[in-house]
Motif scaffolding. Structure first.
Motif, mmCIF file in Angstrom:
data_model
loop_
_atom_site.group_PDB
_atom_site.id
_atom_site.type_symbol
_atom_site.label_atom_id
_atom_site.label_comp_id
_atom_site.label_asym_id
_atom_site.label_seq_id
_atom_site.Cartn_x
_atom_site.Cartn_y
_atom_site.Cartn_z
ATOM 1 N N TYR A 86 -35.916 10.922 18.594
ATOM 2 C CA TYR A 86 -35.506 9.521 18.450
ATOM 3 C C TYR A 86 -34.974 9.029 19.792
ATOM 4 O O TYR A 86 -33.890 9.419 20.234
ATOM 5 C CB TYR A 86 -34.476 9.388 17.324
ATOM 6 C CG TYR A 86 -35.046 9.871 16.012
ATOM 7 C CD1 TYR A 86 -35.965 9.101 15.318
ATOM 8 C CD2 TYR A 86 -34.712 11.125 15.502
ATOM 9 C CE1 TYR A 86 -36.536 9.555 14.136
ATOM 10 C CE2 TYR A 86 -35.279 11.586 14.318
ATOM 11 C CZ TYR A 86 -36.191 10.794 13.632
ATOM 12 O OH TYR A 86 -36.762 11.251 12.476
ATOM 13 N N ASP A 87 -35.776 8.188 20.433
ATOM 14 C CA ASP A 87 -35.563 7.770 21.808
ATOM 15 C C ASP A 87 -34.290 6.928 21.952
ATOM 16 O O ASP A 87 -34.210 5.816 21.429
ATOM 17 C CB ASP A 87 -36.785 6.981 22.285
ATOM 18 C CG ASP A 87 -36.812 6.759 23.777
ATOM 19 O OD1 ASP A 87 -35.764 6.925 24.426
ATOM 20 O OD2 ASP A 87 -37.889 6.387 24.298
ATOM 21 N N ALA A 88 -33.319 7.456 22.695
ATOM 22 C CA ALA A 88 -32.048 6.747 22.885
ATOM 23 C C ALA A 88 -32.210 5.499 23.749
ATOM 24 O O ALA A 88 -31.347 4.625 23.749
ATOM 25 C CB ALA A 88 -31.017 7.687 23.505
ATOM 26 N N LYS A 89 -33.323 5.424 24.470
ATOM 27 C CA LYS A 89 -33.555 4.277 25.347
ATOM 28 C C LYS A 89 -34.482 3.244 24.710
ATOM 29 O O LYS A 89 -34.848 2.254 25.348
ATOM 30 C CB LYS A 89 -34.140 4.763 26.677
ATOM 31 C CG LYS A 89 -33.199 5.692 27.436
ATOM 32 C CD LYS A 89 -33.824 6.191 28.726
ATOM 33 C CE LYS A 89 -32.879 7.147 29.456
ATOM 34 N NZ LYS A 89 -33.495 7.692 30.693
ATOM 35 N N ASP A 90 -34.880 3.504 23.463
ATOM 36 C CA ASP A 90 -35.787 2.581 22.777
ATOM 37 C C ASP A 90 -35.385 2.424 21.309
ATOM 38 O O ASP A 90 -36.205 2.576 20.402
ATOM 39 C CB ASP A 90 -37.229 3.079 22.887
ATOM 40 C CG ASP A 90 -38.247 2.051 22.428
ATOM 41 O OD1 ASP A 90 -37.891 0.863 22.300
ATOM 42 O OD2 ASP A 90 -39.408 2.436 22.191
ATOM 43 N N LYS A 91 -34.099 2.171 21.078
ATOM 44 C CA LYS A 91 -33.580 1.852 19.755
ATOM 45 C C LYS A 91 -33.872 2.933 18.713
ATOM 46 O O LYS A 91 -33.973 2.648 17.522
ATOM 47 C CB LYS A 91 -34.129 0.506 19.285
ATOM 48 C CG LYS A 91 -33.811 -0.656 20.214
ATOM 49 C CD LYS A 91 -34.422 -1.958 19.736
ATOM 50 C CE LYS A 91 -34.127 -3.096 20.699
ATOM 51 N NZ LYS A 91 -34.739 -4.370 20.270
ATOM 52 N N GLY A 92 -34.021 4.170 19.160
ATOM 53 C CA GLY A 92 -34.224 5.264 18.217
ATOM 54 C C GLY A 92 -35.643 5.399 17.709
ATOM 55 O O GLY A 92 -35.886 6.094 16.720
ATOM 56 N N SER A 93 -36.613 4.783 18.387
ATOM 57 C CA SER A 93 -38.008 4.909 17.967
ATOM 58 C C SER A 93 -38.461 6.365 18.081
ATOM 59 O O SER A 93 -38.155 7.034 19.064
ATOM 60 C CB SER A 93 -38.892 4.030 18.851
ATOM 61 O OG SER A 93 -40.257 4.195 18.528
ATOM 62 N N PRO A 94 -39.194 6.884 17.086
ATOM 63 C CA PRO A 94 -39.653 8.280 17.148
ATOM 64 C C PRO A 94 -40.790 8.426 18.148
ATOM 65 O O PRO A 94 -41.830 7.773 18.025
ATOM 66 C CB PRO A 94 -40.116 8.574 15.721
ATOM 67 C CG PRO A 94 -40.497 7.237 15.168
ATOM 68 C CD PRO A 94 -39.590 6.235 15.810
ATOM 69 N N LYS A 95 -40.630 9.310 19.135
ATOM 70 C CA LYS A 95 -41.618 9.499 20.189
ATOM 71 C C LYS A 95 -42.098 10.947 20.229
ATOM 72 O O LYS A 95 -41.375 11.873 19.877
ATOM 73 C CB LYS A 95 -41.010 9.136 21.545
ATOM 74 C CG LYS A 95 -40.499 7.697 21.665
ATOM 75 C CD LYS A 95 -41.632 6.701 21.771
ATOM 76 C CE LYS A 95 -41.104 5.290 21.954
ATOM 77 N NZ LYS A 95 -40.393 5.107 23.234
ATOM 78 N N LEU A 96 -43.318 11.102 20.721
ATOM 79 C CA LEU A 96 -43.900 12.426 20.878
ATOM 80 C C LEU A 96 -43.256 13.171 22.041
ATOM 81 O O LEU A 96 -43.100 12.636 23.138
ATOM 82 C CB LEU A 96 -45.406 12.303 21.138
ATOM 83 C CG LEU A 96 -46.153 13.600 21.456
ATOM 84 C CD1 LEU A 96 -46.164 14.526 20.247
ATOM 85 C CD2 LEU A 96 -47.576 13.292 21.930
ATOM 86 N N ILE A 97 -42.909 14.441 21.796
ATOM 87 C CA ILE A 97 -42.400 15.334 22.837
ATOM 88 C C ILE A 97 -43.246 16.609 22.809
ATOM 89 O O ILE A 97 -43.476 17.193 21.747
ATOM 90 C CB ILE A 97 -40.922 15.695 22.620
ATOM 91 C CG1 ILE A 97 -40.055 14.440 22.596
ATOM 92 C CG2 ILE A 97 -40.439 16.647 23.721
ATOM 93 C CD1 ILE A 97 -38.599 14.700 22.233
ATOM 94 N N ILE A 98 -43.721 17.021 23.970
ATOM 95 C CA ILE A 98 -44.457 18.270 24.106
ATOM 96 C C ILE A 98 -43.791 19.102 25.190
ATOM 97 O O ILE A 98 -43.552 18.615 26.297
ATOM 98 C CB ILE A 98 -45.938 18.032 24.477
ATOM 99 C CG1 ILE A 98 -46.644 17.226 23.383
ATOM 100 C CG2 ILE A 98 -46.657 19.367 24.695
ATOM 101 C CD1 ILE A 98 -48.078 16.865 23.731
ATOM 102 N N LYS A 99 -43.492 20.345 24.871
ATOM 103 C CA LYS A 99 -42.925 21.271 25.852
ATOM 104 C C LYS A 99 -43.720 22.565 25.840
ATOM 105 O O LYS A 99 -44.307 22.934 24.820
ATOM 106 C CB LYS A 99 -41.454 21.556 25.555
ATOM 107 C CG LYS A 99 -40.546 20.346 25.750
ATOM 108 C CD LYS A 99 -39.079 20.731 25.673
ATOM 109 C CE LYS A 99 -38.180 19.538 25.999
ATOM 110 N NZ LYS A 99 -36.754 19.926 25.990
#
Length: 327
Positions: free
Chosen positions: A297-310
């Motif tokens: 949940y992106d803290a810089k985009d109002k908590g929008s769920p974003k893809l993370i790959i590590k």
């Protein structure tokens, strides 16, 4: 997974608001992603209307593709009240020459839930043979009758190649049950469900655990799960834990030796200044690398769920997550 009206609105806004075929940047909006590779293309399937699908050649630039289902599966419409086609937490595997896509449908806030299966010979939508065949229900749960939730499926085979499905959220925790050899039905010879993880200390605890994903590496089975609460904006506390076992059925223990069935679990990923919370992960192996895929949940985009790959590396038999790959 834990659901309420806010979750529904958030998912509808964040996951349905794109046009098919659009080339997207690294920060695509997804929830509950799972990834697989076919030839030179990676595919992500995730929660959304009809099951959302994305494709990429480089794991960084993503193309939004047509959802798996044009119309809601009829069996799910009959089973789940008010179901309109919003499908949760898919899981993709290649098994016996087919791509197996397990998925879940659920009534918000209840364990009126079910897991279904669709198969395809290819994931390339431009292939003439591309066609999803729905096989209907695999398993379902009902309020009062069941103290478990048939949601968040994950397909896995044991060391002898026998197929199983892990699933569950809240209620009685995470479960494991044997499938028939074709992977399309529960096994008629199954001894019953195994509980593989939970956090419930007493009858009044909410048991905030969900999204099992089991990954075999060497002689170990690794159970990843998501704990605490998603979908609450700045108040999200979602995080990823892991334990391991030498047998698929467990017991799964964390680094300290604590059993995941009784609250154990080594934290692998948690929120920070960039992410309010992170979770619902999958693992994908490709070209000698293991990738950890999840949403935050992106803290810089109002908590929008974003893809993370590590990229996952391994130290002393335990996974270590490297710097974000898809920046």
């Amino acid at each position: 997974m834990f659901r309420n009206l806010f979750v529904f609105v958030l998912f509808t806004i964040c996951i349905t608001g794109f046009s098919y075929g659009r080339q997207a940047s690294r920060s695509i909006s997804v929830h509950d992603p799972v990834m697989i590779r076919q030839r030179d293309t990676y595919y992500i399937f995730c929660t959304g209307m009809g099951i959302r699908k994305w494709s990429s050649k480089d794991l960084k630039n993503w193309k939004a593709e047509k959802p798996v289902f044009d119309t809601p599966p009829k069996w799910a419409v009959n089973m789940v009240p008010d179901f309109k086609g919003h499908i949760w937490a898919p899981d993709i595997s290649f098994y016996k020459g087919l791509y197996y896509l397990y998925y879940s449908v659920s009534q918000f806030g209840k364990n009126t839930s079910a897991i279904g299966l669709a198969t395809n010979t290819t994931l390339n939508s431009e292939d003439p043979g591309y066609k999803w065949v729905d096989h209907g229900e695999i398993i379902h749960s009902e309020p009062v009758r069941d103290n478990w939730n048939a949601i968040d499926p994950n397909f896995i085979t044991d060391k002898k190649g026998k197929p199983y499905i892990a699933f569950g959220s809240f209620w009685g925790g995470l479960k494991l049950v044997a499938l028939a050899d074709d992977g399309k039905h529960l096994s008629s010879q199954s001894p019953g469900m195994e509980t593989i993880a939970g956090r419930k200390k007493n009858a009044n605890d909410p048991n905030p655990i969900e999204a099992p994903f089991i990954f075999k590496k060497g002689r170990w089975f690794y159970l990843f799960a998501s704990i605490d609460y998603c979908c609450r904006g700045p108040e999200s506390t979602y995080k990823i834990i892991v334990g391991r076992a030498k047998d698929l059925k467990g017991p799964y223990l964390d680094k300290t030796g604590a059993d995941l069935r009784t609250g154990g679990g080594t934290v692998l990923q948690a929120g920070n200044e960039n992410w309010y919370g992170v979770g619902h992960n999958a693992v994908c192996s490709s070209d000698g690398k293991d990738y950890l895929i999840y949403h935050g949940y992106d803290a810089k985009d109002k908590g929008s769920p974003k893809l993370i790959i590590k990229v996952l590396t391994w130290k002393n038999g335990w996974p270590v997550s490297d710097e974000q790959y898809n920046k």
